[in-house]
Design a protein around this motif. Structure first.
Motif, PDB file in Angstrom:
ATOM      1  N   ALA A  23       0.746  -1.316  -0.087  1.00  0.00           N
ATOM      2  CA  ALA A  23      -0.105  -0.035   0.054  1.00  0.00           C
ATOM      3  C   ALA A  23       0.900   1.166   0.031  1.00  0.00           C
ATOM      4  O   ALA A  23       0.630   2.228  -0.772  1.00  0.00           O
ATOM      5  N   GLY A  24       1.982   1.181   0.740  1.00  0.00           N
ATOM      6  CA  GLY A  24       2.907   2.123   0.848  1.00  0.00           C
ATOM      7  C   GLY A  24       3.706   2.526  -0.627  1.00  0.00           C
ATOM      8  O   GLY A  24       3.579   3.762  -0.928  1.00  0.00           O
TER       9      GLY A  24
ATOM     10  N   SER B 296       0.803   4.469  -2.755  1.00  0.00           N
ATOM     11  CA  SER B 296       0.737   5.737  -2.181  1.00  0.00           C
ATOM     12  C   SER B 296       1.694   6.706  -2.720  1.00  0.00           C
ATOM     13  O   SER B 296       1.479   7.835  -3.206  1.00  0.00           O
TER      14      SER B 296
ATOM     15  N   VAL C 187       1.719   7.749  -6.486  1.00  0.00           N
ATOM     16  CA  VAL C 187       0.550   8.520  -6.630  1.00  0.00           C
ATOM     17  C   VAL C 187       1.305   9.908  -6.634  1.00  0.00           C
ATOM     18  O   VAL C 187       0.933  11.190  -7.155  1.00  0.00           O
ATOM     19  N   LEU C 188       1.717  10.157  -5.338  1.00  0.00           N
ATOM     20  CA  LEU C 188       2.323  11.052  -4.875  1.00  0.00           C
ATOM     21  C   LEU C 188       3.750  11.679  -5.651  1.00  0.00           C
ATOM     22  O   LEU C 188       3.629  12.764  -5.850  1.00  0.00           O
TER      23      LEU C 188
ATOM     24  N   LEU D 171      -2.608  13.633  -0.971  1.00  0.00           N
ATOM     25  CA  LEU D 171      -2.742  12.662   0.073  1.00  0.00           C
ATOM     26  C   LEU D 171      -3.905  11.800   0.175  1.00  0.00           C
ATOM     27  O   LEU D 171      -3.516  10.497   0.319  1.00  0.00           O
ATOM     28  N   TYR D 172      -4.903  12.274   0.114  1.00  0.00           N
ATOM     29  CA  TYR D 172      -6.372  11.556   0.186  1.00  0.00           C
ATOM     30  C   TYR D 172      -6.398  10.607  -0.893  1.00  0.00           C
ATOM     31  O   TYR D 172      -6.945   9.260  -0.816  1.00  0.00           O
TER      32      TYR D 172
ATOM     33  N   SER E  21      -4.169   9.415  -2.713  1.00  0.00           N
ATOM     34  CA  SER E  21      -3.133   8.165  -2.608  1.00  0.00           C
ATOM     35  C   SER E  21      -3.552   7.374  -1.664  1.00  0.00           C
ATOM     36  O   SER E  21      -3.292   6.212  -1.793  1.00  0.00           O
ATOM     37  N   ARG E  22      -4.321   7.709  -0.482  1.00  0.00           N
ATOM     38  CA  ARG E  22      -4.623   6.785   0.457  1.00  0.00           C
ATOM     39  C   ARG E  22      -5.899   5.944  -0.118  1.00  0.00           C
ATOM     40  O   ARG E  22      -5.808   4.791  -0.003  1.00  0.00           O
TER      41      ARG E  22
ATOM     42  N   ALA F  36      -4.292   3.117  -2.276  1.00  0.00           N
ATOM     43  CA  ALA F  36      -3.420   2.605  -1.504  1.00  0.00           C
ATOM     44  C   ALA F  36      -4.375   1.452  -0.922  1.00  0.00           C
ATOM     45  O   ALA F  36      -4.223   0.102  -0.668  1.00  0.00           O
TER      46      ALA F  36
END
Length: 397
Positions: free
Chosen positions: A317-318, A321, A324-325, A379-380, A382-383, A386
């Motif tokens: 998941a990291g 994330s 995407v970031l 941030l959102y 990407s979460r 993930a």
């Protein structure tokens, strides 16, 4: 990793092109507003060079009194004011007093082909340093020795004017300078003062010089006075001054303007353009943020299958994330690169005559704010990316 992200961005260059243009325009706006903000803040941090507290500007209007009689009346008014309890000191002046929205400027030089200093001209009496708390850094201020008529009248220049006229660091004391005040005229420098920023805190510090107004000077009709009063003086003293002036000559009118009040009025006027620009900038940045957030959300929805395959192949998941970031930061870098090319032209071309340091400070500020904005917007989404489960994503495909 970075090379992989750049490849992904290139493969979707049509879809990302509009986003890069949006980031580029946002940087240009932020850089412009940041330059104004840095310029204004630097000016605000520069010392005024005088103390405006407990100082009043008195504007006198002689009305219908013949001009030949005005000087005598002015002298009686000055004598009465200096003997009035509550008044510490009085100096003659002209309309370009501090915070008065008025200026008088010209060029000063030391001879043909020499450096010139363009700055403000102030007519002042011997009492001005006491009234305004003006600091003399070299030489002296005007006094009775300057009442005698001389071939070269005395002049006091500011430190900025000395630097403009003598960039090699020479002292200006005793030097001859020329000014065009209707006609070329020579003056002798007798002193150098600290700054005197009559334009207020938000104005750009400029060179300046002072011309002496002796008590017997009748050549210049000046009915503007600067008066230092004792702390706490108010309406009672103002009423007494008004009555005294009317008692001396009923045709004369006067107005009292405390410098602190004029300063606040000037600040409101001068702050209006930066505040309006700031509001426009905030509106545009909010729209850019919504655009970034919406594009990322849409991309994640369209790429659920791709993300599901990566998760099935062992990506954590990291990792998702960070990808995407990283993608949005790469896009931001492309847009910033174009923006920096445009911004770099401002100091190179000397746009608006602003110091290079203003632009060099605004550039990293604008870039940092855009990177921060892109990170927050990513941030959102990407979460969300993930959290996509491989089985669910592949079943939907």
């Amino acid at each position: 990793m970075i090379r992989h992200l750049i490849t992904l961005m290139w493969n979707r260059k049509r879809a990302n092109g509009l986003l890069i243009v949006e980031i580029f325009l946002a940087f240009v706006v932020l850089f412009s507003v940041g330059s104004v903000g840095v310029y204004t803040w630097r000016n605000y941090q520069t010392p005024l060079g005088f103390d405006y507290q407990d100082v009043w500007e008195i504007d006198l209007n002689p009305g219908t009194q013949p001009r030949a009689e005005q000087f005598g009346t002015l002298q009686r008014i000055l004598q009465r004011l200096r003997s009035t309890p509550g008044i510490v000191s009085v100096s003659r002046s002209v309309s370009n007093t501090p915070f008065a929205f008025s200026e008088n400027s010209t060029t000063l030089d030391t001879g043909e082909g020499t450096p010139q200093g363009y700055g403000d001209v102030y007519d002042a009496g011997a009492e001005l340093p006491e009234v305004m708390g003006l600091r003399i850094v070299a030489g002296r201020w005007f006094d009775r020795r300057d009442d005698a008529v001389s071939r070269r009248p005395p002049v006091v220049i500011t430190e900025l004017m000395q630097k403009a006229l003598f960039p090699d660091g020479q002292s200006a004391i005793g030097k001859t300078v020329r000014a065009s005040l209707g006609k070329p005229e020579e003056f002798q420098v007798i002193g150098v003062s600290g700054p005197y920023r009559a334009g207020g805190e938000l104005s750009e510090p400029r060179p300046g010089f002072f011309l002496y107004v002796s008590p017997q000077d009748t050549a210049r009709a000046m009915q503007v006075l600067l008066v230092r009063v004792r702390p706490g003086a108010g309406a009672a003293l103002e009423k007494r001054i008004t009555n005294d002036v009317r008692a001396i000559n009923a045709s004369w009118e006067m107005g009292v303007n405390p410098l602190p009040t004029q300063r606040l009025a000037q600040l409101k006027v001068n702050l209006a353009p930066p505040v309006i620009l700031g509001m426009v900038c905030i509106f545009l940045i909010v729209n850019v943020a919504l655009g970034l957030f919406g594009v990322l959300w849409l991309n994640i929805s369209r790429r659920r299958g791709e993300i599901g395959v990566r998760r099935a192949m062992g990506a954590t998941a990291g990792n998702i994330s960070l990808q995407v970031l990283g993608e949005i930061l790469v896009l931001t870098t492309f847009g910033l690169g174009l923006g920096l090319l445009v911004a770099a032209q401002f100091p190179l071309l000397g746009v608006m005559g602003v110091q290079t340091g203003v632009y060099l400070t605004a550039m990293p500020l604008a870039a940092g704010l855009l990177y921060l904005l892109a990170t927050v917007c990513a941030l959102y989404p990407s979460r969300l990316a993930a959290g996509i489960q491989p089985a669910v994503a592949l079943r939907e495909e």
